[in-house]
Design a protein around this motif. Structure first.
Motif: not given
Length: 329
Positions: A8-12, A23-28, A50-55, A61-62
């Motif tokens: 599960f990929s959440l970004g980061g 520019g600065g790094a961003v989740p892509t 692979a599961i794209d769960f959040r980016r 994250l909440s």
């Protein structure tokens, strides 16, 4: 039959690349793109989904994101789960997953301190090690683990200890539970007792404040919490001490909501009866505060939030903190 691992990929940072025009790094990166950077996966006897769960960045994250993730993990038919996310909140998100995960399937959280565009990114090695741990039968029934720099940590103890180091994660109380050696997890500690919490679906998470005691604080920061929170965690000095100016407000709050006493120090436990002056640990416990033992303030807030959201009684909250704050947890 090969072992089925859901990632599960959440970004980061682990999923970040530099933004437009330097520019600065961003989740892509998607989950598939992230896995494509990991050498050695083809040699493993695993089927990876692979599961794209959040980016999202880790700091964004909440609680709701993690409740949804825990539900998705519960519904998955995978033999093991890996979660990739930003390191800013791993010590909190991993513990919440540990509380919410009632199954036997290993759940392993990892991330990276260096994004993919930097020299020597640590994400690929961390993902490979996390998959190796999640696929190992010895990781079953251990709840949620954090794997970073080939170390295996219990979610209940792990801390982010440095803002930039690739070896940032450590477990001050007890150390790592294992290591990944030549591609194989080697566990140093046996199964531990875990506290788990079952949350009602779609219920609003309880609001729990965290206040750190500091030199010369007059305690005024505590007063607005009466109407704004359902629980409070106090990160006290040393073994559980606060300025005397805190006492009236803490006594008032402890009569109206659970107030948990923790230590702001990096390691060690809150005591119970070594000191006896006003504002000492024994005085605060006599005023109704709940002893969190070895549990770090961040994790105490996660546990109290989950318990209040689940509708736990005062006695159930005290019992949960007694178990979770034990040095063996």
């Amino acid at each position: 039959m090969s072992t089925h691992i859901a990632v599960f990929s959440l970004g980061g940072t682990i999923a970040m690349t530099p933004g437009a025009e330097g520019g600065g790094a961003v989740p892509t990166l998607s989950g598939d793109q992230l896995l494509a950077t990991v050498p050695g996966l083809a040699e493993l006897d695993v089927k990876i989904e692979a599961i794209d769960f959040r980016r999202l960045p880790g700091a964004s994250l909440s609680f709701d994101d993690l409740r949804d993730l825990a539900a998705a993990i519960h519904d998955s038919d995978a033999d093991g789960v890996v979660v990739t996310q930003g390191t800013d909140s791993i010590e909190e998100t991993a513990y919440l997953l540990d509380l919410l995960h009632t199954g036997q399937v290993p759940v392993v959280v990892t991330g990276a301190m260096r994004n993919a565009a930097l020299a020597g990114p640590d994400g690929p090695a961390n993902v490979l090690a996390a998959i190796q741990v999640a696929a190992d039968p010895a990781a079953r029934e251990l709840g949620c683990l954090v794997v970073f720099a080939d170390e295996i940590h219990a979610a209940s103890r792990v801390r982010k200890t440095h803002s930039t180091s690739v070896t940032t994660f450590a477990s001050p109380n007890g150390g790592a539970v294992g290591h990944v050696v030549e591609g194989r997890p080697r566990f140093l500690s046996g199964p531990r007792e875990r506290v788990t919490v079952r949350l009602p679906a779609q219920v609003r998470f309880a609001r729990v404040a965290l206040v750190t005691a500091t030199l010369g604080d007059d305690g005024e920061i505590l007063r607005p919490l009466v109407n704004g929170c359902e629980g409070l965690v106090v990160a006290a000095m040393g073994v559980g001490h606060v300025p005397a100016a805190y006492l009236d407000a803490l006594t008032f709050l402890a009569e109206r909501m659970p107030v948990v006493l923790t230590s702001r120090t990096r390691a060690g436990s809150v005591l119970t009866h070594t000191y006896g002056y006003s504002g000492s640990e024994s005085d605060l416990l006599d005023r109704g505060l709940i002893n969190a033992g070895f549990l770090h303030p961040y994790k105490a807030r996660i546990l109290l939030t989950a318990l209040l959201t689940a509708g736990a009684s005062r006695s159930e909250i005290e019992e949960a903190f007694t178990r979770a704050g034990d040095a063996r947890a």
